[in-house]
Design an enzyme around this catalytic site. Sequence first.
Site, PDB file in Angstrom:
ATOM      1  N   SER A 184       0.787  -1.228   0.000  1.00  0.00           N
ATOM      2  CA  SER A 184       0.000   0.000   0.000  1.00  0.00           C
ATOM      3  C   SER A 184       0.820   1.280   0.000  1.00  0.00           C
ATOM      4  CB  SER A 184      -0.932   0.003   1.220  1.00  0.00           C
ATOM      5  OG  SER A 184      -0.197  -0.046   2.432  1.00  0.00           O
ATOM      6  N   HIS A 212      -5.500  -3.829  -1.673  1.00  0.00           N
ATOM      7  CA  HIS A 212      -5.253  -2.877  -2.757  1.00  0.00           C
ATOM      8  C   HIS A 212      -5.167  -3.558  -4.123  1.00  0.00           C
ATOM      9  CE1 HIS A 212      -4.681   0.848  -0.466  1.00  0.00           C
ATOM     10  NE2 HIS A 212      -4.222   0.061   0.480  1.00  0.00           N
ATOM     11  N   LYS A 243     -12.451  -0.116  -0.220  1.00  0.00           N
ATOM     12  CA  LYS A 243     -11.577   0.617  -1.135  1.00  0.00           C
ATOM     13  C   LYS A 243     -12.236   0.653  -2.513  1.00  0.00           C
ATOM     14  CE  LYS A 243      -7.364  -0.154   1.523  1.00  0.00           C
ATOM     15  NZ  LYS A 243      -8.021  -0.707   2.741  1.00  0.00           N
TER      16      LYS A 243
END
Length: 395
Positions: A184, A212, A243
């Site tokens: 990240s 991610h 996310k």
Amino acid sequence: MSKIHELGYLAEKVEELKNTGVYRKLPILESPCDAEIILNGKKVINLSSNNYLGFANHPRIKEVAKQAIDTYGVGSGAVRTIVGNTALHEELDRTIATFKREDAAIAFQSGFNCNAGAIQAITEKGDLIISDSLNHASIIDGCRLSRADKTVFQHSDMEDLERVLKERRENYRNVLIITDGVFSMDGDIAKLPEIVALAEKYECMTYVDDAHGSGVLGESGRGTVDHFGLHGRVDFSMGTLSKAIGSIGGYVACNKTAYEWLNHRGRPILFSTSIPPASVAAAIEAIKMLMESTEYTDRLWNNARYFKEKLTALGFDTGNSETPITPVMVGDEAKTMAFSRKLLENGVYVSGIVFPTVPRGAGRLRCMVTAGHTKEQLDQAITIFENTAQEIGIL
């Protein structure tokens, strides 16, 4: 007030933050989290959110969230094992499993909860956990909660990982190798094929934190496992719903046996109220949208490549990023935070990342380009980056 309640030792630590130039106050968002936002009363271009696909404020997703409130209310009212497991929660598990092309999946309240709850559930005393040195804080904390022994291998160093396996594998019943899928802070991708090959060679389990990678890598954002074509060879694939998916929550995709065990021993499942119905419905709809089209992931990658190329051409150091996460390396902590503050004054919000999130001397601005940004917004942000860097002597 008694001196013991003044917490003077904490006041000293806060003062140290101020003296080293890294003290900050929480920014206040006064609009939806989008490509442009109202932050602290000012309209700015947002380069700091994990809202990769622009789903956090998507009309279609908001509509199903509203409908879920009308049907189920604003909260689930209990943990999943009592009465907090709605039909929506069951549908979410099935939808994730289908999307990830895995046998099963189980949703947790957050990505952090996944790692805190799952790692300790699947390892115990007599086992060994081997973790990449740059893994996320939630993995580190999840490992600490396990009674298993722990060790690390140098970041993405396969020779070091095999050294650890050669030296220690035979001393343990089960060994779990854990890595982020996408790291990240730097935006680089784990060497997952090599990790899986070593795991199979030494008879170890594998666990990938794809927070991610989900919604970013692979076909329509199916993640790092899909990106490398490793279905059936990674035992635990963890991801978030907060996310790219734009809602809140996390999940572990796995086989049915692991699903059954996590359902009985994943402590956040047992002891924390389940995800609110509106958020569950939003996550289901977002995943359905990804399964319908590559439109959103295509736009994300086009924007990310465009932004990186422009920054690099200006002379900025974007590190080793292979994904839309775009670090702008600065180094000095105080200068990093000063750069971030000045950019905000000039109309771009991008977070300064300093110790302890990254090592000392490795301060950077972490730019998060999304599918929601227009080329005009990105051009404007790049111009502001250039002018601000020149203004404070970074470029």
